[in-house]
Scaffold this active site. Structure first.
Site, PDB file in Angstrom:
ATOM      1  N   GLU A  82      45.178  48.374   4.934  1.00  0.00           N
ATOM      2  CA  GLU A  82      44.834  49.530   4.095  1.00  0.00           C
ATOM      3  C   GLU A  82      46.146  50.141   3.651  1.00  0.00           C
ATOM      4  O   GLU A  82      46.891  50.663   4.477  1.00  0.00           O
ATOM      5  CB  GLU A  82      44.083  50.603   4.895  1.00  0.00           C
ATOM      6  CG  GLU A  82      42.857  50.145   5.624  1.00  0.00           C
ATOM      7  CD  GLU A  82      41.712  49.831   4.701  1.00  0.00           C
ATOM      8  OE1 GLU A  82      41.775  50.215   3.520  1.00  0.00           O
ATOM      9  OE2 GLU A  82      40.774  49.169   5.166  1.00  0.00           O
ATOM     10  N   CYS A  91      45.907  58.601   2.072  1.00  0.00           N
ATOM     11  CA  CYS A  91      45.921  57.359   1.298  1.00  0.00           C
ATOM     12  C   CYS A  91      44.840  57.374   0.227  1.00  0.00           C
ATOM     13  O   CYS A  91      44.903  56.605  -0.726  1.00  0.00           O
ATOM     14  CB  CYS A  91      45.777  56.148   2.210  1.00  0.00           C
ATOM     15  SG  CYS A  91      44.412  56.270   3.356  1.00  0.00           S
TER      16      CYS A  91
END
Lengths: 523, 523
Positions: free
Chosen positions: A256, A295
């Site tokens: 990720e 993120c």
């Protein structure tokens, strides 16, 4: 100054050598030290493989769900202590800290419920049995069973609690033992959490180990039955994924990575409408929550050209109210970024975006004296809004993420142009479209889907219930293609499947039924 | 001598430079030449992305299914011609050639049916919508939509027809354009197949392109929306997967590599029983079919210690009847391996297994004069059975695949020991257990599942219907962990999902229903 130990092979241990120092990013005061030099990661892996793995695989999904429930309770019981650590070591406001710590407990709780719903099963059936011949004698049945290795989790500095918990929840529920490695700079929260989880007594020996500090040769020792899940910078993810031992063993690696998430304001949305307000609130929240260090945060804000000035005005107005400083000081609404390196990168990043054609319309790269912080201390960045008037320029705006309270406004002409601009990000964790026009919603949502792991369709109908695109939920996929790392976490069982091997069983139908008796049908 | 052209950007083209020569492996006679030097792969990729992709995405799953049906018919209509090419260029017996060519048409047909069953959908719903809040206002729905890039397929020399067809079927059904690259040495069949598929008129412009010869910079030009699917040697798969551009863009890469597939004879099986006969037939078929050049072929044969001599005797007896030679000569039952390099590797591999503790009990590494082949010509290998008496030795038996008519007999004591020995292969495409004891079936099948993509449970009940573990079916997963590459193909829609991006849609429930109207629920 305290030393943060690692938890390996059932014991709290500390490394030799020169330790790393953890600081308070609001004040730069040292808080603790950590070192892993000389620790035996080979033994830790064997401990997980030979003790933790068999113990977890002997449990049913229901029993592993109950284990997760105990872990959720252990976190929740010490919530205030964890929030305090997050504020001191992470530069989190109390709200930011709740987002992390409550997210951790909530995700453990959600996977506890999922485990309970799977009951006595130790294997899962992937789809129905299929006949393979003209008669029903020969059948096929796909099953999912735990991989026989170790799940190594390398987490990012920004969500020490949630990152640890969401990854551990998925692996433990699948039946895989975990070795978790928080980012050293903000490891206080993760370290205390593992103490709490271990002290809860709920974990089988070898089911959870903690590396506080450098990972040494841990990753280099992984093999074909192991899993590596990484969250952090794309460049680090690429380095890890390219390791020769992982390539040679086809080790499953989930990445990720930071991405250039987009928000698209629909052409139908009028200034001051509910949907407009949702849009402004989401952009402002994503820029300032966790000091922009999410993120999933919106980095690229696409607005119809005619509305660009209005959007800039309303965003700047809201952002100007932000009070940047020491998170322990009264009235501060945004803390520092978490480390000195992040501060350097943020300032350089703002300058890079500006050099690529965007201009700063609020904030900027200059030094900021934080409210309530010692003179010249603390890693503070002003909320910074840029504007790229010529949307054919600005490659860096689509390719370089500034992991800080920074976003760029970009005009678009038509909806297809907006869709094309979203794709220029090369893959994102999440994008969102703000519209009350069903046709626009469908065109953007399906149009950008192949570049996104998640797409939020935000309309007036969700006002009041909406949490923003930055909130990651256990029910929905977290991960995205391309720049976002190509991974898949969460989404219920979807993320759990990283830790499960899919196998087609083939043979006499009734015999397959006997073999898979007790397995639970999913998917 | 004919020149095999590539089909790029809608035209048949040939490269400059020194061509590779394709030969008949039974006689070493040259058959054709191929070169791709100087061909513009960048233009081919853009052609696929800008012509083929949009055309395919505009079609429904049902329409793409109909396209596959036309392709299946085109292959079937020229079956005899393709069988002849496979015999001449692949060293296939007619039976081997049918296995490849009929497998190609059959897999296209199976995916045609799957497409028909999905009807008018252009997107798929992955699971049901879920409520995300206390009210039903906020919902989540996972969807699968085609990636917006190119599917590049790099296939192995042993199944030029099937390899092309099974990969193309999955990508085209998903809505992704294909650039397919057969192994040059045996490319005659794939080249002719693409001619037939193109001439069928069923393919939209840019939907299928062919590279006959080296791949040049094709792989180096792939990005985040592209897919690479590779079948072949693990070392090549590792090299491809480690390419910097693929790592940087998180390009999805699927690898099917050779593996050390296992067969376990259950302790309950008596010599001469139906199940014993199935076991002997499967081992012999996997050793000799395609001259042992199947990635799914049994390489390690685990037998209860007390039955080892009997198993060796019956296998050697059957294998001794094998007539090795020119596949065009009367009475030949096994052809050559496909290339001179394969012959060298096979001989060296037999010696390596022998040096690691196994001994040759039939055949061996010596040169073989093929029946009906010119003196000293052709790439012939004798069916070779080895035996490893001390099952604690022989690491190479578990780690080094000899891609030829070669397998090793290994004794075991207890069923748990047999399970542990299967895992020593480090990941396989398929393993099988031969037993009529339900407890043994369950213990082995579930015990080895984490190391296998497919597990066959072979009992007397399937006698007559059983095709052997080496037959790959479109309904069941093909791929395996670790040494087998970690990939997933086929298994119905499971393999198609490589070409689809999973995206969570999040928003007002009825609006999500509107956006996904017409999408088909799967999984």
């Amino acid at each position: 100054m305290s030393t943060l130990e690692s938890f390996l092979c059932g014991r709290w241990v500390s490394g030799a050598g020169r330790p790393a120092t953890l600081v308070n990013p609001s004040t730069e005061e040292p808080l603790a030290e950590a070192s892993t030099e000389g620790l035996d990661f080979g033994a830790a892996l064997e401990h997980a493989r030979h003790r933790g793995g068999p113990a977890l695989r002997a449990m049913t999904f229901g029993e592993r769900g109950a284990l997760l429930k105990s872990l959720a309770s252990a976190v929740h019981a010490k919530r205030d202590e964890l929030l305090d650590l997050a504020m001191r070591n992470g530069g989190n406001t109390r709200g930011d800290a709740k987002f992390d710590v409550d997210g951790a407990a909530g995700t453990l709780g959600a996977y506890a419920e999922l485990g309970a719903s799977l009951g006595d099963a130790r294997a899962l059936l992937d789809g129905d049995a299929v006949n393979l011949g003209r008669s029903s004698r020969l059948a096929g049945q796909h099953v999912l069973t735990p991989r026989h290795g170790v799940a190594v989790h390398v987490n990012a500095f920004n969500f020490p609690a949630w990152g640890l918990a969401e990854k551990a929840a998925q692996a433990l529920l699948a039946g895989m033992p975990v070795i978790t490695k928080p980012a050293t700079a903000t490891a206080l929260v993760a370290h205390r959490m593992v103490q709490l989880l271990v002290d809860s007594g709920a974990l089988p020996d070898g089911a959870l180990q903690l590396v506080t500090g450098g990972a040494g040769d841990l990753i280099d020792r992984l093999g074909s039955q192991d899993v590596l899940a990484f969250t952090g910078a794309g460049s680090t993810g690429m380095m890890l994924r390219g390791k020769v031992n992982l390539l040679a063993a086809s080790t499953h690696v989930n990445v990720e990575a930071d991405s250039l998430n987009a928000a698209v304001l629909g052409p139908d949305v009028e200034r001051g409408s509910d949907t407009w307000d949702l849009f402004v609130a989401d952009v402002v929240r994503d820029m300032t929550q966790k000091t922009g260090q999410k993120c999933t945060a919106i980095r690229r804000v696409f607005v119809p050209a005619a509305m660009l000035d209005a959007a800039q005005e309303d965003l700047a107005d809201r952002l100007s109210a932000c009070r940047v400083g020491n998170v322990l000081a009264d009235g501060v609404t945004m803390g520092p970024v978490s480390t000195a390196a992040q501060l350097r990168d943020a300032r350089a990043g703002i300058e890079r975006l500006a050099a690529s054609g965007a201009r700063v319309v609020l904030g900027g790269a200059a030094a900021v004296q934080g409210v309530g912080a010692p003179e010249g201390k603390g890693y503070f960045v002003a909320p910074t809004l840029l504007r790229l008037d010529d949307n054919t320029r600005g490659d860096d705006v689509h390719e370089h993420e500034v992991f800080a309270p920074v976003a760029t406004l970009i005009p678009y002409g038509s909806v297809p142009e907006a869709v094309a601009l979203v794709h220029r990000g090369g893959g994102s964790l999440v994008s969102s479209v703000y519209t009350d026009d069903r046709a626009v919603a469908a065109e953007v949502a399906l149009g950008v889907a192949s570049s996104n792991g998640r797409v939020c369709v935000v309309s007036a109908k969700v006002a009041g219930a909406w949490l923003g695109p930055g909130a990651v939920l256990p029910q929905l996929l977290h991960g995205g293609p391309g720049r976002a790392g190509g991974g898949e976490e969460l989404g219920g069982l979807r993320g759990v499947s990283l830790y499960l091997q899919r196998t087609a069983l083939q043979g006499y139908g009734p015999l397959l039924e006997h073999i898979t008796a007790g397995a639970r049908r999913v998917g």
